[in-house]
Motif scaffolding. Sequence first.
Motif, PDB file in Angstrom:
ATOM      1  N   PRO A 126       0.527  -1.224  -0.235  1.00 19.02           N
ATOM      2  CA  PRO A 126      -0.039  -0.190  -0.408  1.00 19.02           C
ATOM      3  C   PRO A 126       0.554   1.199  -0.424  1.00 19.02           C
ATOM      4  N   PRO A 127       0.217   2.434  -0.251  1.00 18.29           N
ATOM      5  CA  PRO A 127       1.046   3.478  -1.048  1.00 18.29           C
ATOM      6  C   PRO A 127       1.860   3.895   0.747  1.00 18.29           C
ATOM      7  N   GLN A 128       0.955   4.054   1.819  1.00 21.56           N
ATOM      8  CA  GLN A 128       1.148   4.401   3.126  1.00 21.56           C
ATOM      9  C   GLN A 128       2.331   3.475   3.467  1.00 21.56           C
ATOM     10  N   ARG A 129       2.654   2.600   2.737  1.00 20.98           N
ATOM     11  CA  ARG A 129       4.254   1.516   3.286  1.00 20.98           C
ATOM     12  C   ARG A 129       5.201   1.472   2.769  1.00 20.98           C
ATOM     13  N   ARG A 130       5.247   2.320   1.573  1.00 17.74           N
ATOM     14  CA  ARG A 130       5.847   3.119   1.251  1.00 17.74           C
ATOM     15  C   ARG A 130       7.085   3.757   0.953  1.00 17.74           C
ATOM     16  N   GLY A 131       8.440   4.026   0.871  1.00 24.21           N
ATOM     17  CA  GLY A 131       9.217   4.939   1.007  1.00 24.21           C
ATOM     18  C   GLY A 131      10.434   5.036   0.496  1.00 24.21           C
TER      19      GLY A 131
END
Length: 217
Positions: A126-131
């Motif tokens: 999910p986008p919120q877990r990317r970095g």
Amino acid sequence: MVGMDSFSRRGFMKAAGLAPAAAALANAKTRTLETIGVQLYTVRDILPKDIEGTLKTIAEIGYREVEVIGATLDEISPALQRNKLKPVSIHLDSDLFLANHQSELSAAVDNAKHHGIEYAVFPYLPPQRRGGPDVYHRLAEDLNAAGSRCHRAGMKLCYHNHAFEFKPIGSVTPLQILMKETDKNLVSLEMDVFWVSVAGHDPVAMLTTYADRVALV
């Protein structure tokens, strides 16, 4: 989304246009696919409304193998059996692959194995877990641990790509980190050729690059 087999670029593109299909690039010889599978996520909106009718139609079209979703496996399993559809792979909730969810992952893997499924798939980050790179270093560790768990259960683990894995982070891409830092004996790749194309790459060239890692297409 079924096992890889050798056939030509022309054969691959033809099959990919019909449905997720088995393909390999070990040589250029043309082979006929014995089975072409369908990802049930494709019919996710209509399947809950008519499980029997949807699976019956899929079987009548000529599909023999399917990729299922973890949340609905138990519910649809009897209808899969009645329609002679073999569940080959399963997309599990990505949260199950976090280090603090190992017991739930084990239960999901054991249940999938009980249903005769060969491949467990990490479906989506999910986008919120990317970095940055550290995110993918940790994810590689989690995938190795999950791959080991799947191996002990007699299953194989695949990572399913989208387009974001091809966007450079400095000098590398997330996919390069994952492919380098995961154990090829424990973690394979379910290559989504649509998202490879969306990311601006040639799916056939990418399949060549990762020929020894791609188990499902």
